[in-house]
Scaffold this motif. Structure first.
Motif, PDB file in Angstrom:
ATOM      1  N   ALA A 212      39.164  34.757  34.351  1.00 48.70           N
ATOM      2  CA  ALA A 212      39.191  33.360  34.775  1.00 48.70           C
ATOM      3  C   ALA A 212      40.413  32.650  34.234  1.00 48.70           C
ATOM      4  O   ALA A 212      40.980  31.769  34.899  1.00 48.70           O
ATOM      5  N   GLY A 213      40.858  33.031  33.033  1.00 43.87           N
ATOM      6  CA  GLY A 213      42.069  32.431  32.475  1.00 43.87           C
ATOM      7  C   GLY A 213      43.320  32.810  33.229  1.00 43.87           C
ATOM      8  O   GLY A 213      44.361  32.162  33.089  1.00 43.87           O
ATOM      9  N   GLY A 214      43.245  33.854  34.045  1.00 39.62           N
ATOM     10  CA  GLY A 214      44.373  34.267  34.863  1.00 39.62           C
ATOM     11  C   GLY A 214      44.332  33.697  36.267  1.00 39.62           C
ATOM     12  O   GLY A 214      44.964  34.241  37.173  1.00 39.62           O
ATOM     13  N   ASP A 215      43.579  32.600  36.443  1.00 44.12           N
ATOM     14  CA  ASP A 215      43.489  31.911  37.742  1.00 44.12           C
ATOM     15  C   ASP A 215      42.945  32.829  38.830  1.00 44.12           C
ATOM     16  O   ASP A 215      43.451  32.855  39.952  1.00 44.12           O
ATOM     17  N   ARG A 216      41.896  33.583  38.497  1.00 46.75           N
ATOM     18  CA  ARG A 216      41.221  34.418  39.497  1.00 46.75           C
ATOM     19  C   ARG A 216      39.715  34.164  39.406  1.00 46.75           C
ATOM     20  O   ARG A 216      38.951  35.017  38.957  1.00 46.75           O
ATOM     21  N   PRO A 217      39.298  32.950  39.779  1.00 45.61           N
ATOM     22  CA  PRO A 217      37.885  32.579  39.596  1.00 45.61           C
ATOM     23  C   PRO A 217      36.922  33.425  40.411  1.00 45.61           C
ATOM     24  O   PRO A 217      35.799  33.681  39.962  1.00 45.61           O
ATOM     25  N   GLN A 218      37.323  33.856  41.600  1.00 41.97           N
ATOM     26  CA  GLN A 218      36.405  34.655  42.409  1.00 41.97           C
ATOM     27  C   GLN A 218      36.116  36.006  41.774  1.00 41.97           C
ATOM     28  O   GLN A 218      34.985  36.494  41.791  1.00 41.97           O
ATOM     29  N   ALA A 219      37.154  36.630  41.203  1.00 43.82           N
ATOM     30  CA  ALA A 219      36.952  37.911  40.515  1.00 43.82           C
ATOM     31  C   ALA A 219      36.135  37.723  39.241  1.00 43.82           C
ATOM     32  O   ALA A 219      35.302  38.571  38.893  1.00 43.82           O
ATOM     33  N   ALA A 220      36.360  36.596  38.554  1.00 47.38           N
ATOM     34  CA  ALA A 220      35.618  36.337  37.318  1.00 47.38           C
ATOM     35  C   ALA A 220      34.150  36.033  37.598  1.00 47.38           C
ATOM     36  O   ALA A 220      33.278  36.337  36.773  1.00 47.38           O
ATOM     37  N   ALA A 221      33.874  35.441  38.759  1.00 52.67           N
ATOM     38  CA  ALA A 221      32.500  35.050  39.077  1.00 52.67           C
ATOM     39  C   ALA A 221      31.558  36.254  39.083  1.00 52.67           C
ATOM     40  O   ALA A 221      30.421  36.165  38.616  1.00 52.67           O
ATOM     41  N   SER A 222      32.019  37.389  39.603  1.00 53.83           N
ATOM     42  CA  SER A 222      31.156  38.577  39.647  1.00 53.83           C
ATOM     43  C   SER A 222      30.842  39.080  38.244  1.00 53.83           C
ATOM     44  O   SER A 222      29.734  39.577  37.984  1.00 53.83           O
ATOM     45  N   LEU A 223      31.796  38.949  37.317  1.00 57.26           N
ATOM     46  CA  LEU A 223      31.548  39.378  35.941  1.00 57.26           C
ATOM     47  C   LEU A 223      30.569  38.446  35.250  1.00 57.26           C
ATOM     48  O   LEU A 223      29.688  38.891  34.498  1.00 57.26           O
ATOM     49  N   PHE A 224      30.718  37.130  35.499  1.00 56.87           N
ATOM     50  CA  PHE A 224      29.767  36.178  34.916  1.00 56.87           C
ATOM     51  C   PHE A 224      28.363  36.390  35.472  1.00 56.87           C
ATOM     52  O   PHE A 224      27.375  36.255  34.749  1.00 56.87           O
ATOM     53  N   GLU A 225      28.282  36.721  36.756  1.00 59.44           N
ATOM     54  CA  GLU A 225      26.979  36.983  37.353  1.00 59.44           C
ATOM     55  C   GLU A 225      26.321  38.195  36.712  1.00 59.44           C
ATOM     56  O   GLU A 225      25.112  38.183  36.408  1.00 59.44           O
TER      57      GLU A 225
END
Length: 289
Positions: A212-225
């Motif tokens: 998410a810190g690398g401005d890739r919120p969609q990719a980070a969302a799956s990890l948070f899920e």
């Protein structure tokens, strides 16, 4: 841990570590001055982010990777390590202690016998060189080594601090172009999945924060899920709540991308559901007060 390193390679190693330590001092002074004279707020912010990102390589001294990608074994007893060094005429002694910042603790094995490697470090551990000292074998422990002049040889003692800095190292490698985005994502998922069951949710959460810190919120969302699902299974309400909050932030960031699309109507409801679930988890863990 005693080692035998060829003299030429040992000189190269000690020279590189000395050069890296000198560079740390010069670079730290330069960074400090840069922060004072920065007149442009945007440039100052970029400089601050760069200093933070390069802390692993630039501000903490030279680092070593040992174990050839596997598990590094060592000895818990310094006395036994010195005894093996004398018996095998090693010229290097590694003295390893946990680092003060993000320490990595080795697994102590209950093994029988003397002079056995009864300490095992996990794969991926990094070792920071804190000191290099030149001495002689007879000065390590006179009771073991003896003091015969004809049996003296030089020994290099390298003090190391074991540290778990996987996330910082991965971010540094990606920024330098050594890792592609896909390789970074794969490495983070492997790192999170390799942890013990009770530690996996927090690793998935940390991996998501890095992406998410690398401005890739969609990719980070799956990890948070994934972090939220595992945390709920383990009954870790606080970790699950953090995962829901971070997931909601990712949805908030991507809402503008969904405007006008088929999923634009669902985004606000998903965001509201995530925040409400996080609130319920926090209340369950901490109480309404």
């Amino acid at each position: 841990r005693p080692l035998v390193i060829p003299a030429q390679r040992l000189r190269w190693l000690t020279g590189r570590c000395g050069s890296a330590s000198s560079a740390v001092c010069r670079r730290s002074t330069f960074h400090a001055g840069d922060c004072k004279v920065a007149g442009n707020s945007h440039r100052a912010a970029n400089d601050g982010a760069k200093q933070k990102d390069e802390r692993l390589a630039a501000e903490t001294g030279p680092w070593l990777v040992l174990g050839a990608g596997g598990f590094l074994s060592a000895m818990s007893s310094r006395t036994e390590a010195v005894r093996r060094l004398v018996q095998t005429r090693c010229n290097v002694l590694l003295a390893i202690r946990p680092a003060d910042d993000s320490p990595c603790f080795a697994k102590h094995l209950a093994l029988k016998g003397n002079s056995v490697d009864d300490v095992l470090f996990p794969a991926g551990v990094l070792f920071r060189v804190t000191r290099i000292k030149q001495t002689f074998n007879c000065d390590l422990d006179p009771l073991i080594t003896g003091c015969q002049e004809e049996s003296r040889w030089q020994v290099t003692v390298i003090d190391l601090a074991s540290s778990d800095r996987f996330l910082e190292a991965a971010a540094l490698l990606e920024r330098r172009g050594a890792l592609t985005t896909l390789e970074l994502d794969s490495a983070l998922r492997d790192w999170a999945a390799a942890a013990a069951a009770e530690e996996r949710p927090r690793r998935w959460l940390a991996a998501g924060k890095l992406i998410a810190g690398g401005d890739r919120p969609q990719a980070a969302a799956s990890l948070f899920e994934q972090a939220g699902l595992l945390a709920e299974e383990l009954g870790d309400g606080l970790c699950a709540a953090r995962a829901q909050i971070m997931h909601a932030r990712c949805l908030l960031t991507t809402c503008s991308c969904l405007e006008g699309g088929t999923d634009s109507c669902a985004a606000p409801f998903m965001l509201r559901g995530k925040t409400q679930k996080a609130l319920d988890l926090l209340i369950a863990c901490l109480g309404e007060d």
